[in-house]
Motif scaffolding. Structure first.
Motif, PDB file in Angstrom:
ATOM      1  N   GLU A  41       0.865  -1.187   0.000  1.00 43.29           N
ATOM      2  CA  GLU A  41       0.000   0.000   0.000  1.00 43.29           C
ATOM      3  C   GLU A  41       0.901   1.235   0.000  1.00 43.29           C
ATOM      4  OE1 GLU A  41      -3.319   1.110  -0.121  1.00 43.29           O
ATOM      5  OE2 GLU A  41      -2.269   3.021   0.030  1.00 43.29           O
ATOM      6  N   ASN A 105     -22.052   5.798   1.214  1.00 47.06           N
ATOM      7  CA  ASN A 105     -23.271   5.326   0.549  1.00 47.06           C
ATOM      8  C   ASN A 105     -22.970   3.969  -0.063  1.00 47.06           C
ATOM      9  OD1 ASN A 105     -25.109   7.688   0.754  1.00 47.06           O
ATOM     10  ND2 ASN A 105     -23.357   8.671  -0.235  1.00 47.06           N
ATOM     11  N   THR A 530     -18.898   1.395  -4.613  1.00 46.91           N
ATOM     12  CA  THR A 530     -18.112   0.582  -3.676  1.00 46.91           C
ATOM     13  C   THR A 530     -18.767  -0.755  -3.325  1.00 46.91           C
ATOM     14  OG1 THR A 530     -17.198   2.634  -2.855  1.00 46.91           O
ATOM     15  CG2 THR A 530     -16.822   0.691  -1.505  1.00 46.91           C
TER      16      THR A 530
HETATM   17  C1  LIG Z   1     -14.530  11.961  -0.683  1.00 44.44           C
HETATM   18  C2  LIG Z   1     -15.001  10.672  -1.284  1.00 44.44           C
HETATM   19  C3  LIG Z   1     -16.284  10.201  -1.005  1.00 44.44           C
HETATM   20  C4  LIG Z   1     -16.733   8.997  -1.554  1.00 44.44           C
HETATM   21  N1  LIG Z   1     -17.980   8.542  -1.233  1.00 44.44           N
HETATM   22  C5  LIG Z   1     -18.425   7.370  -1.748  1.00 44.44           C
HETATM   23  C6  LIG Z   1     -19.697   6.853  -1.393  1.00 44.44           C
HETATM   24  O1  LIG Z   1     -20.444   7.448  -0.626  1.00 44.44           O
HETATM   25  N2  LIG Z   1     -20.070   5.660  -1.926  1.00 44.44           N
HETATM   26  C7  LIG Z   1     -19.286   4.968  -2.812  1.00 44.44           C
HETATM   27  O2  LIG Z   1     -19.656   3.880  -3.264  1.00 44.44           O
HETATM   28  N3  LIG Z   1     -18.061   5.446  -3.146  1.00 44.44           N
HETATM   29  C8  LIG Z   1     -17.610   6.611  -2.635  1.00 44.44           C
HETATM   30  N4  LIG Z   1     -16.368   7.080  -2.955  1.00 44.44           N
HETATM   31  C9  LIG Z   1     -15.552   6.276  -3.884  1.00 44.44           C
HETATM   32  C10 LIG Z   1     -14.899   5.096  -3.184  1.00 44.44           C
HETATM   33  O3  LIG Z   1     -13.974   5.571  -2.236  1.00 44.44           O
HETATM   34  C11 LIG Z   1     -14.201   4.250  -4.231  1.00 44.44           C
HETATM   35  O4  LIG Z   1     -15.150   3.882  -5.217  1.00 44.44           O
HETATM   36  C12 LIG Z   1     -13.599   2.971  -3.690  1.00 44.44           C
HETATM   37  O5  LIG Z   1     -12.820   3.187  -2.557  1.00 44.44           O
HETATM   38  C13 LIG Z   1     -12.740   2.376  -4.797  1.00 44.44           C
HETATM   39  O6  LIG Z   1     -12.290   1.120  -4.404  1.00 44.44           O
HETATM   40  P1  LIG Z   1     -11.005   0.453  -5.078  1.00 44.44           P
HETATM   41  O7  LIG Z   1     -10.762  -0.817  -4.378  1.00 44.44           O
HETATM   42  O8  LIG Z   1     -11.224   0.436  -6.559  1.00 44.44           O
HETATM   43  O9  LIG Z   1      -9.810   1.458  -4.818  1.00 44.44           O
HETATM   44  P2  LIG Z   1      -9.359   2.307  -3.538  1.00 44.44           P
HETATM   45  O10 LIG Z   1     -10.304   2.173  -2.424  1.00 44.44           O
HETATM   46  O11 LIG Z   1      -9.047   3.664  -4.066  1.00 44.44           O
HETATM   47  O12 LIG Z   1      -8.020   1.581  -3.110  1.00 44.44           O
HETATM   48  C14 LIG Z   1      -6.854   1.610  -3.892  1.00 44.44           C
HETATM   49  C15 LIG Z   1      -5.653   1.613  -2.961  1.00 44.44           C
HETATM   50  O13 LIG Z   1      -4.487   1.342  -3.746  1.00 44.44           O
HETATM   51  C16 LIG Z   1      -3.421   2.185  -3.318  1.00 44.44           C
HETATM   52  N5  LIG Z   1      -2.507   2.319  -4.476  1.00 44.44           N
HETATM   53  C17 LIG Z   1      -2.738   2.925  -5.652  1.00 44.44           C
HETATM   54  N6  LIG Z   1      -1.655   2.833  -6.452  1.00 44.44           N
HETATM   55  C18 LIG Z   1      -0.708   2.164  -5.751  1.00 44.44           C
HETATM   56  C19 LIG Z   1       0.616   1.774  -6.052  1.00 44.44           C
HETATM   57  N7  LIG Z   1       1.201   2.044  -7.240  1.00 44.44           N
HETATM   58  N8  LIG Z   1       1.324   1.102  -5.094  1.00 44.44           N
HETATM   59  C20 LIG Z   1       0.755   0.795  -3.890  1.00 44.44           C
HETATM   60  N9  LIG Z   1      -0.511   1.164  -3.564  1.00 44.44           N
HETATM   61  C21 LIG Z   1      -1.240   1.828  -4.491  1.00 44.44           C
HETATM   62  C22 LIG Z   1      -4.135   3.479  -2.953  1.00 44.44           C
HETATM   63  O14 LIG Z   1      -3.322   4.260  -2.083  1.00 44.44           O
HETATM   64  C23 LIG Z   1      -5.417   2.956  -2.285  1.00 44.44           C
HETATM   65  O15 LIG Z   1      -5.251   2.777  -0.906  1.00 44.44           O
HETATM   66  C24 LIG Z   1     -15.887   8.260  -2.421  1.00 44.44           C
HETATM   67  C25 LIG Z   1     -14.600   8.730  -2.685  1.00 44.44           C
HETATM   68  C26 LIG Z   1     -14.157   9.925  -2.142  1.00 44.44           C
HETATM   69  C27 LIG Z   1     -12.774  10.406  -2.471  1.00 44.44           C
END
Ligand SMILES: Cc1cc2nc3c(=O)[nH]c(=O)nc-3n(C[C@H](O)[C@H](O)[C@H](O)COP(=O)(O)OP(=O)(O)OC[C@H]3O[C@@H](n4cnc5c(N)ncnc54)[C@H](O)[C@@H]3O)c2cc1C
Length: 554
Positions: A41, A105, A530
Motif C-alpha cells: 500500500e 453510501n 463501492t
Molecule cells: C470523498 C469521497 C467520497 C466517496 N464517497 C463514496 C460513497 O459514498 N459511496 C461509494 O460507493 N463510493 C464513494 N467514494 C468512492 C470510493 O472511495 C471508491 O469507489 C472505492 O474506494 C474504490 O475502491 P477500489 O478498491 O477500486 O480502490 P481504492 O479504495 O481507491 O483503493 C486503492 C488503494 O491502492 C493504493 N494504491 C494505488 N496505487 C498504488 C501503487 N502504485 N502502489 C501501492 N498502492 C497503491 C491506494 O493508495 C489505495 O489505498 C468516495 C470517494 C471519495 C474520495
C-alpha cells in the motif's frame, strides 16, 4: 506487530497491490483461505487515534487523499490538447483506501445495469456494452459484503431495488431533517424515498461501536470505528490469520514478468525511496480505476510492449466518471444538518433510462448536507448573497444551519476516448510519470444531468424551501471535479479483443495476474460503486482461491 512479516527474499502466494475497498477484501479472503499474502500500500497505516476533525487538513490539504504535489495529475478534454496540471481525480491514499474517508453510501446495482446495452441498444460514439455477468451472479456476494463489512439499511424499502436474499445486517441510521423534508417533498410528487443504505454502524457490530453522529464522515476517518472501512472490518481479520502482511508506504512502480510471460512479483519504493522487489506466485492489482491502469502501462517489457495485459489496447480506456448535480434549498427553520451522517434518504424513481426522455441516462437522488463551515461559506451559498463584510457573516449564520442539498448521482457513458495514460512530461516525487486524464462528457450525460437538476428543484420546492439554487452542470465549469468514482479502465468481458479481464478479474493475457477494483466496471450504474467493487472482490477471491488450490495459476 499487527500481522505476519515476510522477508522480501521469500516468494509469497499472493501479492496484492492496494488495500482499499477491493484490496482489503481480497487480502482477507485469501489469507483466511490459507494463503500467504503481502499487501503493498503506497499510503501510511493510520488508525482511529490518528484521525481528527480539522476541515482544512482533511478537505483542503489532502490528509487522506492523493496529494498532487507529490503525485501530479494532468487533465485534458481531448487527445489533441496538451494536458494541464489539475486534481481531476481523488482517491483515498492510506491503508483502507477510499473506504476510510468515503461518504459511505452503499448501493447495489440494479438487475438492468448488467444488460443495458441489450435493453437500450447501441449509442453511437460510445463503447456501451453488457456486463459478462448478471445481477444473480453477484447477489450472494453483495449479501456477504453487507454482512462482513457492516451495512445499515432497510431491505425492501426501495420499490426499485433488485431482489435480495437477506435483509441488511443493521437497521437504518436515524433520519435527519434533510431526510424528513425530502420525504415530504418527494411523496407530494408521488415519488418513493427510502432510508439510505450506508457503510456506517447504526448499532454496535462485531466488536465495533455505533456511530456517534459527529457529522464528519465525508473526507474524514472515523474515530469510533463506526465507518465500515476495510481498515476496521476485514483487514484486522486478514492480519489475525498470521498469514497476511500489510506493508504501508510501499509504492509499486512495476509488475515484473519472466520470459514465459508470467508475473513474478513487483518492484516498489519503500518509505526511504529504496527500490525493493517482492516475489510472489500470483499478483492481484487492487490499486483503483486509475492507478491499476497506470501501473500496467508502466509495466512494459519486451513481451508486453504496450503495457502489461494490454494486447487489446484497452488498458486505461473507457474511464467513467463521477457525474452528478447538486441543488440546495434554504428553509425557514434551522435544520442543523452538520450533525450525523451525510445522507439518510435516497430515491431511485429516475434510476432507469427511459427512451421517451430522448436521451440515455438516469440517476438516483439523495438528501444530504456535505458542506463543512469554511467550504460552505466559500462555495456553498447562492450567487446573490454578499461576498464579504458583516452581511456575508450574517448570511453564513443564516444559511449554514438552514440549508440542505439534493445530490443526483448520474450515468457516465463509456467511451474509449476517455482514458488514463502516462503524462509524457510531468514526473512525480519518485520520478515516475504523472497520471494524464483525458475525459469529456457525452452529450447524453450532460442532458441527463440538466434534466435531473430540474427534478431536484421540484422536490425542494415541494418540500417547502424558501429559496432554491443549483450548481452549474455545463462541462466547461462542471462542479464534479475532481472525480471520486473511478471506473472502467480495465473492463471485464468475454472477448479478449474487447476487454482486459474476465468476470473474475483474471487478465486475459497473463496466467497469474488479476485486476480487481473499480477498473473492471463495464457501465457506471448511478455511481456509488463501492458495494459492487466489494461484491466483485468477494466473488473473484473465491474463484482465485479455488484456482490456486487446483494448481492452475502457477
Ligand atoms: C470523498 C469521497 C467520497 C466517496 N464517497 C463514496 C460513497 O459514498 N459511496 C461509494 O460507493 N463510493 C464513494 N467514494 C468512492 C470510493 O472511495 C471508491 O469507489 C472505492 O474506494 C474504490 O475502491 P477500489 O478498491 O477500486 O480502490 P481504492 O479504495 O481507491 O483503493 C486503492 C488503494 O491502492 C493504493 N494504491 C494505488 N496505487 C498504488 C501503487 N502504485 N502502489 C501501492 N498502492 C497503491 C491506494 O493508495 C489505495 O489505498 C468516495 C470517494 C471519495 C474520495
Amino acid at each position: 506487530m499487527r500481522g505476519a512479516q515476510f522477508r522480501t527474499s521469500e516468494t509469497v502466494d499472493f501479492l496484492v497491490v492496494g488495500s482499499g475497498a477491493a484490496g482489503g477484501v481480497m487480502a482477507k479472503e485469501l489469507a483466511v483461505a490459507g494463503f500467504s499474502v503481502v499487501v503493498l500500500e503506497q499510503g501510511p497505516y493510520l488508525t482511529e487515534q490518528d484521525f481528527g476533525h480539522d476541515e482544512i487538513k482533511y478537505a483542503v490539504q489532502n490528509a487522506l487523499t492523493n496529494n498532487t504535489k507529490l503525485q501530479p495529475i494532468t487533465y485534458r478534454k481531448h487527445e489533441n490538447e496538451v494536458a494541464k496540471p489539475l486534481k481531476a481525480i481523488e482517491y483515498g491514499r492510506q491503508v483502507g483506501g477510499g473506504t476510510v474517508h468515503f461518504t459511505a453510501n452503499y448501493w447495489r446495482l440494479h438487475e438492468s445495469d448488467f444488460n443495458e446495452r441489450s435493453i437500450y441498444g447501441e449509442i453511437p460514439g460510445t463503447s456501451f456494452a453488457d456486463w459478462p455477468i448478471r445481477y444473480s451472479d453477484l447477489e450472494p456476494y453483495y449479501t456477504k459484503a453487507e454482512e462482513e463489512i457492516g451495512i445499515s439499511g432497510l431491505g425492501g424499502a426501495n420499490p426499485f431495488e433488485a431482489p435480495r436474499s437477506k435483509p441488511y445486517p443493521l437497521p437504518p441510521m436515524p433520519v435527519k431533517s434533510s431526510g424528513v423534508l425530502f420525504e415530504r417533498g418527494a411523496k407530494k410528487l408521488g415519488l418513493h424515498p427510502y432510508p439510505a443504505p450506508v457503510a456506517i454502524l447504526s448499532q454496535p457490530y462485531r466488536g465495533r461501536g455505533a456511530c456517534a453522529h459527529c457529522g464528519m464522515c465525508e473526507l474524514f476517518g472515523c474515530e469510533m470505528k463506526a465507518k465500515s472501512s476495510t481498515l476496521v472490518s476485514v483487514i484486522p481479520i486478514a492480519e489475525k490469520t498470521g498469514r497476511c502482511e500489510i506493508r504501508p508506504n510501499s509504492y509499486v512502480r512495476k509488475v515484473e514478468t519472466n520470459a514465459k510471460g508470467h508475473v513474478t512479483g513487483a518492484i516498489y519504493f519503500d518509505e526511504q525511496k529504496r527500490e525493493v522487489f517482492q516475489p510472489a506466485k500470483v499478483v492481484v492489482l487492487c490499486a483503483n480505476g486509475v492507478e491499476s491502469s497506470k501501473l500496467l502501462l508502466m509495466s512494459k517489457s519486451k513481451l508486453f510492449p504496450q503495457g502489461l495485459a494490454n494486447s487489446s489496447g484497452l488498458v486505461g480506456k473507457n474511464l467513467m466518471w463521477d457525474n452528478g448535480t447538486e441543488s440546495c434549498g434554504l428553509f425557514e427553520h434551522p435544520l442543523n444538518e452538520f450533525k450525523s451522517v451525510q445522507v439518510t434518504r435516497v430515491l431511485q424513481d429516475y434510476y432507469d433510462a427511459d427512451k421517451r426522455r430522448g436521451f440515455y441516462g438516469g440517476g438516483a437522488i439523495d438528501a444530504r448536507f456535505d458542506f463543512y463551515p469554511a467550504g460552505f461559506a466559500l462555495s456553498g451559498m447562492p450567487d446573490d448573497v454578499p461576498k464579504w463584510g458583516i452581511d456575508f457573516k450574517k448570511a453564513v449564520g443564516q444559511y449554514f444551519t438552514r440549508t440542505m442539498t439534493l445530490l443526483a448521482h448520474t450515468t457516465s457513458l463509456s467511451m474509449e476516448r476517455n482514458n488514463v495514460s502516462l503524462d509524457p512530461e510531468l514526473k512525480d516525487a519518485w520520478g515516475l510519470p504523472g497520471v494524464r486524464i483525458t475525459y469529456d462528457w457525452h452529450p447524453d450525460d450532460v442532458t441527463n444531468m440538466k434534466w435531473l437538476v430540474e427534478r431536484e428543484r421540484e422536490i425542494l420546492q415541494a418540500a417547502g424551501a424558501q429559496k432554491v439554487w443549483s450548481f452549474p452542470v455545463e462541462p466547461a465549469e462542471v462542479n464534479v471535479m475532481p472525480s471520486r468514482h473511478l471506473m472502467g479502465t480495465c473492463r471485464m468481458g468475454i472477448d479478449p479483443r474487447r476487454s482486459v479481464v474476465d468476470s473474475f478479474g483474471h487478465a486475459h493475457d497473463v496466467k497469474n495476474l488479476f485486476i480487481v477494483d473499480g477498473s473492471n466496471f463495464v457501465t457506471s450504474g448511478r455511481q456509488q460503486p463501492t458495494a459492487t467493487i466489494q461484491a466483485l472482490a468477494y466473488r473473484a477471491a473465491e474463484h482465485i482461491a479455488e484456482r490456486a488450490r487446483a494448481g492452475d495459476l502457477g
